[in-house]
Design an enzyme around this catalytic site. Structure first.
Site, mmCIF file in Angstrom:
data_model
loop_
_atom_site.group_PDB
_atom_site.id
_atom_site.type_symbol
_atom_site.label_atom_id
_atom_site.label_comp_id
_atom_site.label_asym_id
_atom_site.label_seq_id
_atom_site.Cartn_x
_atom_site.Cartn_y
_atom_site.Cartn_z
ATOM 1 N N TYR A 220 0.925 -62.853 -91.083
ATOM 2 C CA TYR A 220 1.458 -63.760 -92.108
ATOM 3 C C TYR A 220 2.214 -64.910 -91.452
ATOM 4 C CZ TYR A 220 4.022 -65.278 -96.287
ATOM 5 O OH TYR A 220 4.543 -66.027 -97.320
ATOM 6 N N SER B 6 6.418 -70.897 -96.090
ATOM 7 C CA SER B 6 7.356 -69.784 -96.135
ATOM 8 C C SER B 6 8.434 -70.004 -95.077
ATOM 9 C CB SER B 6 6.616 -68.473 -95.845
ATOM 10 O OG SER B 6 7.509 -67.407 -95.601
#
Length: 261
Positions: free
Chosen positions: A147, A134
């Site tokens: 995350y 990501s």
């Protein structure tokens, strides 16, 4: 003929927004697919949509016993040429609201374990690994502490493994999309992105970029503008990113707290 034609690809998180699109596009490239996920119903529905040979293996990858079962299944099919670690989850909220154990297990530990488990097979096939990270694997962002930590970890693991296997014939790649229009993002995250002016990509386009990387020698691929600039800026001048995000902190906290009140 596509470079992926006839290759056997193991795809985790196959029924998610990006995963399902990747499966469709790989099928169109003539790849032979082994799809994993927790829902047998969703896997079967996806399998029925695909033209190329597609096998499914429902399992919970957080279980080491089920990981071994997946390995044995792939061995029975003649092995794999490509491992795509796509399965992942996200949580949006302030640090004290988050459940870190699930994030670490699914986003970081599982792909590390699968790489380790399938490496002997991939050595034999001179194959490749692609780990889906990501933009938040390079930019620590408020509201996504857990995350970000897992995606930072996955990026570091991928880079180290790529360098370790540089002369082995096995390619190890890192793919970093930005926010994508899938169910991994809650309505609060979607609204926050709208308020912040952050763009979100379609899963079809993201999947096309992933497949493009698979057929190239590009080891790292970061998607999105200006996210790619922020990734570089954060690496060189993190204080500038600190200031930019600090100016948005009140809005981020509003959405993070508001989802529970």
């Amino acid at each position: 003929m596509s470079l992926l034609a006839g290759k056997t690809v193991l795809l985790t998180g196959a029924t998610g927004g990006i995963g399902a699109e990747v499966a469709r596009q790989l099928s169109g490239e003539g790849a032979r697919l082994i799809l994993t996920g927790r829902s047998v119903e969703k896997l079967r529905a996806l399998q029925n949509q695909l033209a190329a040979e597609t096998l499914i293996y429902p399992c919970d990858l957080t279980s080491t016993a089920e990981q071994q079962g997946l390995l044995q299944f792939c061995q029975q099919q003649g092995g794999i040429d490509v491992l795509i670690n796509n399965a992942g989850i996200s949580q949006f909220g302030l640090c004290q609201q988050q459940q870190f154990s699930d994030l670490v297990s699914i986003n970081l530990l599982v792909p590390m374990q699968l790489c380790q488990l399938f490496l002997p097979m991939l050595h034999q096939h001179k194959g490749q690994i692609l780990n889906v990270g990501s933009a938040f694997g390079s930019i620590g962002h408020p509201g996504f502490t857990g995350y970000c930590a897992t995606k930072f970890g996955l990026r570091g693991f991928t880079e180290a493994l790529q360098r370790e296997l540089a002369e082995s014939g096995v390619q190890v790649k890192y793919f970093a999309p930005r926010a994508t229009e899938t169910s991994i993002n809650s309505s609060d995250v979607v609204q926050l992105n709208q308020q912040l002016g952050n763009s979100m990509d379609s899963p079809t386009w993201v999947a096309a970029q992933l497949v493009k990387q698979l057929t190239s020698n590009q080891l790292r691929r970061f998607l999105g503008w200006p996210e790619r600039i922020f990734v570089r800026l954060n690496g060189v001048f993190p204080a500038l990113v600190d200031m930019g995000l600090k100016s948005k902190l009140t809005l981020i906290e509003l959405f993070a707290v508001g989802k529970n009140h």
